[in-house]
Enzyme design. Structure first.
Site, PDB file in Angstrom:
ATOM      1  N   ASP A   1     -51.443  41.854   2.219  1.00 37.13           N
ATOM      2  CA  ASP A   1     -50.966  41.413   0.914  1.00 37.13           C
ATOM      3  C   ASP A   1     -50.778  39.891   0.913  1.00 37.13           C
ATOM      4  O   ASP A   1     -49.774  39.375   0.433  1.00 37.13           O
ATOM      5  CB  ASP A   1     -49.672  42.129   0.519  1.00 37.13           C
ATOM      6  CG  ASP A   1     -49.288  41.838  -0.928  1.00 37.13           C
ATOM      7  OD1 ASP A   1     -50.199  41.480  -1.703  1.00 37.13           O
ATOM      8  OD2 ASP A   1     -48.096  41.955  -1.269  1.00 37.13           O
TER       9      ASP A   1
ATOM     10  N   GLY B   1     -44.109  37.126  -3.054  1.00 40.56           N
ATOM     11  CA  GLY B   1     -45.301  37.059  -2.203  1.00 40.56           C
ATOM     12  C   GLY B   1     -45.105  36.291  -0.921  1.00 40.56           C
ATOM     13  O   GLY B   1     -44.214  35.451  -0.800  1.00 40.56           O
TER      14      GLY B   1
END
Lengths: 315, 422
Positions: free
Chosen positions: B303, B322
């Site tokens: 990710d 993130g």
């Protein structure tokens, strides 16, 4: 001309293919073939529907269906009037049943109905005392189109449907033409296939006695006839299919995809066409391949036959 | 003709189950022999080291086009090789969104020049609007390996149904973010006593499970192939397990972050641990680890999500979500294995052969005749992560200053040594 030799046509309405049995259909098609002769059509029994009234009641726009009924009616001597529904009391909020009661009071003999809701013509048929012909209801049925398609194919294949493989391609989900054709053509012994993206094929359509394909190459293999359906442009962008470009790439009929079918396969389209979306112009206009103009001609003949058959009940 | 033999190395190949000490002979870019075989050509000593197939990372944001300030395909590729990753799948949420044939082609062409293999996930809807289907067929033919909903899920169930149904024609895999927007919009944390004490707006784990259940029901209806993108809770893992038992064609991914961290890592509002989906409880993390081991979760992804420090150094609720992960993909897995939290072979399966099979990619296995894409690593080398030394253009990682166990030594791609630790 006595089309129903030794057999009596007893139906009052023409609402759905499933109302008829095979003998009815064979007789209707034979009568349609009889009226396909232009000489018979133009110089035929002008008095058959003499003094009868045919009302075209179109709640949805139509050119070819409405005009072909009008022509068929006139060629058999009926008085034809077209209700302009768009400017009529329906716009003022009148319900379908009120409209039916009003029309019934005018004592028509034949009522040709197109409506956007499935089942509307059969509701009307319960409330009026004349014959009702379904000229297309919602996504349910379009029996006269199916009959004229069958008449076109009957002429192309010398009357024998057994073993003929027919592919109906495109937007089956929203098509009443496809539904009626599936019923009629399978009844006549043809092998019917449906081809389209899964978003445009109804759930469990494989239980209609047809084979389902999502790939043109596989689906068209060995087909004698290909029936292309119109893809309504409003469904083109959105969540049914992504774009015209992609649709034509995978499902539009061009020479290459036609090559997957049997040599000499014929192409049909109920119209109106979107050229370059579901069918390429080259194919639509090729007289060796395309039966599209024959379909229109068969439309008038077939509708004369239907009116003729129903007129027995009227008399 | 170049020949290289890596000697006395532990060979781990999840595809075949091979786990033995032996030699790996590489000839002309391909694996020529494996195991107890004669040594040929140049020699690299692999004693006390381990090798496995090059990792495949199915979820990478590479910044191109439009976000080159955060990452480029080239910088991402360097970071990938340093993390033992030899194939990446870039995500469509770029500027503009990868929702068109020409953009798929653009990325693939750019990737051809790079030492990693670059694949593309196409957008499922135009501009990721959640409404308008993209040209799934044409993009599939052009090489897109799956189709992603982007950060937001396809909220409308009818549209999701049609997407899955349409994509099934092309056997295309559809990935959706399992999150129920009505419950999760505007939140930034997992609903628990921790987030309650921190006073952060939070969403319960069922927000994820509800969408996952919906999508599995639609997969069952349509026969479409579904990837539940980044699951993070014990409840969702259990749902997926039951879905698989019912033979639904569903796969699930988890980020390496969610296997290694939990909500306590947010600590004192550490925005570098702000992720999407949010970090959850320790019991969730434990369930995710078990789900990887029993195959409920198919693939582990980095990710990789580069963000600038400016967008991270903000009050928690306002900060970007993130973390970068390409370079840490393997080291974090090795750390989990070294600490006995995750079976190493299971980890490797979920990062090599499983993504290769799910996405229909070549590679992901060590076998004679296959391209020599492999990683050589130490399972035991201790080191401390300094985020400034990361090769990625962005340095946002929640693992900064962490003690690590296990490190990549060399990455070999097509027989070439494309990365060596200094």
């Amino acid at each position: 001309m006595t089309p129903f030799e030794g057999y009596e046509f007893t139906k009052t309405h023409c609402l759905d293919i499933s109302d008829f049995h095979r003998a009815d259909i064979e007789n209707l098609l034979a009568l349609g073939a009889h009226y396909s002769d232009l000489d018979v059509q133009k110089n035929g029994p002008r008095d058959l529907l003499g003094g009868k009234t045919l009302i075209n009641l179109f709640f949805e726009n139509s050119t070819r269906t409405e005009k072909s009924f009008e022509l068929a009616g006139r060629r058999l001597g009926a008085d034809v009037i077209s209700m302009q529904v768009a400017s009529s009391s329906v716009k003022k909020g009148e319900t379908l049943l009120d409209t039916a009661a009003t029309l019934n009071a005018m004592n028509p003999d034949l009522l040709v109905v197109r409506h956007g809701s499935s089942g509307a013509p059969s509701l009307l048929a319960q409330k009026v005392s004349c014959s009702v012909i379904n000229a297309g209801d919602g996504t349910h049925a379009h029996p006269t189109q199916a009959l004229l398609d069958a008449l076109t194919l009957r002429q192309a294949f010398d009357g024998d449907f057994s073993g003929i493989r027919i592919a109906i391609c495109g937007d089956i989900l929203h098509s009443r033409v496809a539904r009626s054709n599936v019923q009629l053509l399978t009844m006549l012994g043809a092998e019917v296939r449906l081809i389209g993206p899964p978003t445009l094929i109804p759930t469990d359509a494989d239980q209609w006695g047809v084979e389902i394909f999502h790939d043109m190459k596989e689906g068209l293999s060995g087909c004698d006839s290909i029936m292309m359906l119109r893809l309504q442009l409003e469904r083109m962008s959105g969540s049914f299919v992504p774009s015209k470009r992609e649709y034509f790439h995978y499902y539009g009929l061009d020479r290459k995809k036609l090559g997957y079918a049997k040599d000499g396969a014929v192409v049909m389209h109920p119209g109106p066409m979107n050229r370059g979306v579901e069918i390429s112009s080259g194919i639509a206009d090729d007289p060796d391949i395309s039966l599209i103009t024959y379909q229109v001609a068969a439309g008038v003949a077939m509708r004369m036959a239907i009116l003729h058959a129903l007129s027995d009940g009227i008399r | 003709m170049s020949t290289l033999t890596i000697t006395d190395i532990r060979i781990m190949d999840p595809a075949s189950g091979r786990d033995e000490v032996g030699h790996v002979v590489i000839e002309d870019g391909h694996i020529a022999a494996l195991g107890d075989v004669p040594v040929r050509g140049e020699v690299m000593d692999g004693y006390r080291l381990t090798c496995c197939p090059g990792l495949i990372d199915a979820r990478v944001k590479a910044g191109e086009p439009g976000l080159e300030n955060l990452e480029t395909l080239e910088s991402a590729s360097k970071a990938a090789l340093a993390g033992g990753v030899t194939q990446i799948v870039v995500q469509p949420q770029t500027v503009p969104v990868i929702d068109d044939l020409s953009l798929v082609d653009f990325i693939l062409r750019k990737g051809e020049a790079l030492p990693v293999e670059v694949h593309v996930a196409g957008a499922l809807t135009k501009a990721l609007d959640g409404q308008t289907m993209t040209e799934i067929g044409l993009m599939s033919d052009a090489g897109a390996v799956y189709f992603a909903s982007g950060p937001q899920p396809i909220e409308n169930a009818q549209i999701m149904r049609r997407l899955m149904s349409y994509a099934a024609t092309f056997n295309a895999l559809i990935s959706n973010s399992p999150v129920t927007p009505a419950m999760s919009d505007g939140t930034c944390a997992h609903e628990s006593d921790v987030s309650a004490r921190l006073g952060l707006p939070s969403a319960p784990a069922v927000s994820e499970r509800m969408m996952a259940e919906r999508d599995m029901a639609l997969a069952e209806l349509t026969g479409g192939r579904l990837l539940l993108d980044l699951i993070s809770s014990a409840e969702t893992a259990e749902s997926v397990r039951r879905g698989k038992q019912r033979d639904i064609d569903v796969a699930a991914s988890v980020s390496i972050n969610h296997l290694a961290l939990n909500e306590l890592d947010i600590g004192d509002y550490r925005t570098f641990a702000k992720l999407d989906p949010p970090l959850r409880e320790e019991r969730d993390r434990q369930s995710l680890l078990r789900a990887v081991e029993d195959g409920t979760i198919d693939i582990i992804v980095s990710d990789h999500d580069p963000q600038s420090a400016g967008r991270k150094r903000l009050p928690y609720a306002e900060a970007a979500t993130g973390a970068v992960g390409l370079e840490l993909m393997l080291p974090v897995g090795l750390k989990l294995a070294a600490e006995g939290e995750l079976d190493l072979m299971s980890y490797l399966r979920a990062t090599t052969i499983a993504p290769a099979e799910l996405l229909g990619l070549k590679g992901g296995k060590l076998e004679v005749g296959a391209p020599a894409d492999l990683v050589i690593f130490s399972e035991t080398e201790p080191w401390v992560l300094d985020s400034e030394k990361l090769l990625s253009r962005s340095k946002n990682t929640p693992f900064d200053d962490r003690r690590m166990t296990g490190r990549v030594r060399h990455t070999i791609k097509g027989g070439e040594i494309v990365y060596s630790a200094t």
